[in-house]
Write an enzyme that holds these catalytic residues in place. Structure first.
Site, PDB file in Angstrom:
ATOM      1  N   CYS A  90      -8.758   9.465 -38.001  1.00  0.00           N
ATOM      2  CA  CYS A  90      -8.133   8.284 -38.602  1.00  0.00           C
ATOM      3  C   CYS A  90      -8.857   7.034 -38.122  1.00  0.00           C
ATOM      4  CB  CYS A  90      -6.657   8.227 -38.205  1.00  0.00           C
ATOM      5  SG  CYS A  90      -5.785   6.778 -38.830  1.00  0.00           S
ATOM      6  N   HIS A 132      -2.827  11.733 -46.235  1.00  0.00           N
ATOM      7  CA  HIS A 132      -3.018  10.897 -45.041  1.00  0.00           C
ATOM      8  C   HIS A 132      -2.756   9.418 -45.379  1.00  0.00           C
ATOM      9  CE1 HIS A 132      -5.196  10.041 -41.119  1.00  0.00           C
ATOM     10  NE2 HIS A 132      -5.226   8.860 -41.698  1.00  0.00           N
ATOM     11  N   GLU A 133      -3.308   8.965 -46.514  1.00  0.00           N
ATOM     12  CA  GLU A 133      -3.131   7.548 -46.886  1.00  0.00           C
ATOM     13  C   GLU A 133      -1.687   7.271 -47.311  1.00  0.00           C
ATOM     14  OE1 GLU A 133      -5.517   6.083 -45.762  1.00  0.00           O
ATOM     15  OE2 GLU A 133      -7.078   7.601 -45.903  1.00  0.00           O
ATOM     16  N   HIS A 136       0.226   6.595 -44.333  1.00  0.00           N
ATOM     17  CA  HIS A 136       0.035   5.220 -43.857  1.00  0.00           C
ATOM     18  C   HIS A 136       0.950   4.249 -44.609  1.00  0.00           C
ATOM     19  CE1 HIS A 136      -3.100   5.302 -40.871  1.00  0.00           C
ATOM     20  NE2 HIS A 136      -3.968   5.933 -41.642  1.00  0.00           N
TER      21      HIS A 136
HETATM   22 ZN    ZN Z   1      -5.664   6.933 -41.072  1.00  0.00          ZN
END
Ligand code: ZN
Length: 177
Positions: A90, A132-133, A136
């Site tokens: 990340c 993953h995004e 976030h």
């Molecule tokens: Zn990340």
């Protein structure tokens, strides 16, 4: 050749723990944000970058897994399939990477830069980037995807880590998201 970039927020910055807000208007200013995010992502050798990672509390992310830069606004997961383990890094936790199990095939919906509804399917790395995004955008870091023991050890290591130095070094070839 030098374009402007954002500073990437790293672990400990409260902005990374907040849920980003829906995009309501894709105007010129926001397109400018997207362009700067793409530059920032390339500058950091990342394959994905979510707006909160540069302090922008809006639901969008950029990515490029080798087919050119793309952006999705207000992404949502429509469907997932299978399972895939990958050594995940990340941009906001430089110097750290973990084997994380996530779905292998991921279908998302959202809006493109013209405001059109799109459905995009990502397999393996691209599917990984999507999830993953999306995390976030919900204020979730990959650390929260670790089993409790690994997470505990990671938190101890993070306490003593110099993340700014790690961000500068980029010695490994882990792809960061
Ligand atoms: Zn990340």
């Amino acid at each position: 050749m030098s374009n402007s970039t954002y500073q990437i927020r790293v672990f400990g910055d409260p902005v990374l723990k907040q849920r980003a807000k829906d995009v309501t208007d894709i105007d010129g200013a926001l397109v400018g944000v997207v362009n700067t995010m793409v530059e920032t992502m390339y500058d950091a050798s990342g394959v994905g970058l979510a707006a909160p990672q540069v302090g922008v509390q809006k639901r969008l992310f950029t990515y490029d897994v080798g087919d050119g830069p793309e952006v999705v606004f207000n992404p949502e997961v429509a469907e997932t399939e299978g399972e895939w383990t990958y050594e995940e890094g990340c941009l906001s936790i430089p110097g750290f990477h973990f084997e994380i199990v996530r779905p292998k095939l991921v279908t998302i919906t959202g809006l493109d830069i013209d405001g059109n509804e799109v459905t995009i399917q990502g397999d393996e790395l691209l599917g990984r980037v999507f999830l993953h995004e999306l995390d976030h955008l919900d204020g979730v870091l990959m650390l929260e995807r670790l089993d409790p023991e690994t997470r505990k050890q990671a938190m101890i290591a993070l306490r003593d880590a110099d993340l700014d130095a790690a961000a500068r070094e980029r010695l490994d070839d882990i792809r960061r998201l």
